[in-house]
Each structure stands twice: as structure tokens, then as C-alpha cells.
Design a protein around this motif. Structure first.
Motif, PDB file in Angstrom:
ATOM      1  N   UNK A  46     -71.514  12.492   0.316  1.00 34.31           N
ATOM      2  CA  UNK A  46     -70.143  12.661   0.544  1.00 34.31           C
ATOM      3  C   UNK A  46     -69.509  13.876  -0.197  1.00 34.31           C
ATOM      4  N   UNK A  47     -69.839  14.294  -1.444  1.00 37.56           N
ATOM      5  CA  UNK A  47     -69.316  15.572  -2.034  1.00 37.56           C
ATOM      6  C   UNK A  47     -69.846  16.539  -1.330  1.00 37.56           C
ATOM      7  N   UNK A  48     -71.047  16.785  -0.961  1.00 37.48           N
ATOM      8  CA  UNK A  48     -71.619  17.870  -0.157  1.00 37.48           C
ATOM      9  C   UNK A  48     -70.682  18.165   1.187  1.00 37.48           C
ATOM     10  N   UNK A  49     -70.432  16.954   1.802  1.00 39.18           N
ATOM     11  CA  UNK A  49     -69.708  17.139   3.135  1.00 39.18           C
ATOM     12  C   UNK A  49     -68.066  17.320   2.739  1.00 39.18           C
ATOM     13  N   UNK A  50     -67.512  17.220   1.718  1.00 35.85           N
ATOM     14  CA  UNK A  50     -66.389  17.564   1.452  1.00 35.85           C
ATOM     15  C   UNK A  50     -66.295  18.931   0.902  1.00 35.85           C
ATOM     16  N   UNK A  51     -67.354  19.243   0.230  1.00 33.42           N
ATOM     17  CA  UNK A  51     -67.460  20.864   0.111  1.00 33.42           C
ATOM     18  C   UNK A  51     -67.632  21.712   1.577  1.00 33.42           C
ATOM     19  N   UNK A  52     -68.368  21.184   2.308  1.00 28.12           N
ATOM     20  CA  UNK A  52     -68.581  21.781   3.701  1.00 28.12           C
ATOM     21  C   UNK A  52     -67.220  21.903   4.222  1.00 28.12           C
ATOM     22  N   UNK A  53     -66.357  20.825   4.256  1.00 31.54           N
ATOM     23  CA  UNK A  53     -65.197  20.804   5.131  1.00 31.54           C
ATOM     24  C   UNK A  53     -63.985  21.737   4.237  1.00 31.54           C
ATOM     25  N   UNK A  54     -64.118  21.791   3.058  1.00 29.02           N
ATOM     26  CA  UNK A  54     -63.073  22.833   2.326  1.00 29.02           C
ATOM     27  C   UNK A  54     -63.826  24.186   2.421  1.00 29.02           C
ATOM     28  N   UNK A  55     -64.878  24.468   2.839  1.00 29.26           N
ATOM     29  CA  UNK A  55     -65.442  25.976   3.050  1.00 29.26           C
ATOM     30  C   UNK A  55     -65.037  26.314   4.360  1.00 29.26           C
ATOM     31  N   UNK A  57     -62.435  24.787   6.418  1.00 25.72           N
ATOM     32  CA  UNK A  57     -61.009  24.927   6.263  1.00 25.72           C
ATOM     33  C   UNK A  57     -60.804  26.408   5.692  1.00 25.72           C
ATOM     34  N   UNK A  58     -61.190  26.701   4.671  1.00 22.26           N
ATOM     35  CA  UNK A  58     -61.090  28.112   4.121  1.00 22.26           C
ATOM     36  C   UNK A  58     -61.137  29.341   4.883  1.00 22.26           C
ATOM     37  N   UNK A  66     -55.925  34.282  -4.224  1.00 22.88           N
ATOM     38  CA  UNK A  66     -56.806  34.254  -5.162  1.00 22.88           C
ATOM     39  C   UNK A  66     -56.766  33.141  -5.929  1.00 22.88           C
ATOM     40  N   UNK A  67     -55.462  32.513  -6.127  1.00 21.36           N
ATOM     41  CA  UNK A  67     -55.122  31.317  -6.651  1.00 21.36           C
ATOM     42  C   UNK A  67     -55.858  30.070  -5.871  1.00 21.36           C
ATOM     43  N   UNK A  68     -55.316  30.362  -4.653  1.00 19.92           N
ATOM     44  CA  UNK A  68     -55.974  29.119  -3.675  1.00 19.92           C
ATOM     45  C   UNK A  68     -57.471  29.076  -3.686  1.00 19.92           C
ATOM     46  N   UNK A  69     -57.836  30.055  -3.596  1.00 15.95           N
ATOM     47  CA  UNK A  69     -59.555  30.309  -3.737  1.00 15.95           C
ATOM     48  C   UNK A  69     -60.177  29.839  -5.011  1.00 15.95           C
TER      49      UNK A  69
END
Length: 178
Positions: A46-55, A57-58, A66-69
Motif C-alpha cells: 500500500x505505501x508503494x501504491x500511494x506513492x504511485x498515485x502521488x506521482x 497526480x503530480x 517547489x513547495x508542493x513538490x
């Protein structure tokens, strides 16, 4: 190394584990997958899935602030840290308790598995156990060996994490000079 305990249910045998999971530390979400522990697999991945979703989304929203990134990188780093360095400490306990909840129990003639599981609070001592002084003495010796093994493991874990920290600090130091 994790301590193995024998468990069985209706003649079907499985291994339970206690202590730090070196295999989960090195192989992460593959460990619950190979143990056919799908809930554990989902928790690990699940942490990897959340990271993939964040990437994703970005990328999709085209965030250039820069602050958001920076915040997103911090969130991803925390999730990665949890997956790599927190889950190995708790996974074996989670897995073994789940097996016990499903009805797997140590064989009656396996003093080692019974002593370790009862001595660590995974199972309760029966009245028969408490009345048998000879058995309780055997359990006491086994539990002392188990605790000594846990202390050795903790020293090993501290040394490995210290070495990882030194290596990271070294590369950070070297990278700062380029």
C-alpha cells in the motif's frame, strides 16, 4: 534471524515466526506474497501504491510549485521509510497472530513452539501446563534461550542500521563535494 515455531491445523502444517523479519527487510512485499498472506501483501504494498498515485497526480496536474513538490517528496519518503524499516519489525508478529486466530496451534509434543508462544503471550498457559512443574522448568529454559536470541538479534539490527546510516552519510558527504 526470526524464531520459527511450528503450527498446524487439521494436519496441515505452517511455520509461524517471531522477531524481526530480515526477509521482509530485504525482500519487502514479496515475503507475504510467498507466504500467501494477501492481507499482509496489501499492507506492505500500500505505501508503494500511494506513492504511485502521488506521482501520477503530480504528473497529471502538472504541479510546478517547489513547495508542493517538496511536501510530496517528504510524504513519499515517509511512506517508503515505513515500508522498509517499520514493517519488518511488526510483520512476523502480525503473521503469526493471524495464523493463531485462524486456528493454527503448535503440536502438543512440540515443547519449543509451545514454550515460546506461551512465554511471549501469544497463547495462554493451560491449567495442565501450570500444574506440571517439570514442563514449566523446560519452558523456562526455552524462554531464556529465546530471550537471549532476541538480544543478539537486537544488537545485529542496531549494527546493521548504524552501518546503513554511515553509508548514507558517506554518500551524502561525497555528493556535497561535487
Amino acid at each position: 534471524m526470526a524464531i520459527e515455531v511450528n503450527l498446524e491445523k487439521y494436519g496441515y502444517k505452517k511455520k509461524g515466526f517471531l522477531g524481526f523479519s530480515w526477509t521482509a527487510f530485504f525482500f519487502n512485499f514479496f515475503v507475504p506474497l510467498f507466504r500467501l498472506d494477501f492481507l499482509g501483501f496489501f499492507i506492505f504494498i500500500s505505501p508503494y501504491l500511494i506513492i504511485a498515485i502521488i506521482i501520477l497526480f503530480t504528473i497529471i496536474t502538472g504541479i510546478n510549485n517547489e513547495n508542493a513538490i517538496f511536501v510530496l517528496v517528504i510524504i513519499c519518503s515517509i511512506l517508503k521509510f515505513i515500508s522498509r524499516f517499520v514493517f519488518p519489525f511488526i510483520y512476523n508478529k502480525f503473521y503469526t497472530k493471524d495464523l493463531l486466530k485462524k486456528g493454527y496451534l503448535p503440536p502438543k509434543d512440540d515443547d519449543y513452539s509451545n514454550a515460546v508462544l506461551k512465554g511471549t503471550g501469544y497463547l495462554e498457559y493451560t491449567d495442565e501446563d501450570l500444574l506440571d512443574k517439570e514442563k514449566m522448568e523446560r519452558y523456562k529454559v526455552i524462554i531464556e534461550e529465546y530471550e537471549n536470541e532476541r538480544k543478539k538479534d537486537m544488537h545485529t539490527i542496531i549494527i546493521v542500521f548504524a552501518l546503513i546510516g554511515v553509508i548514507i552519510a558517506f554518500f551524502y558527504f561525497m555528493a556535497s563535494y561535487s
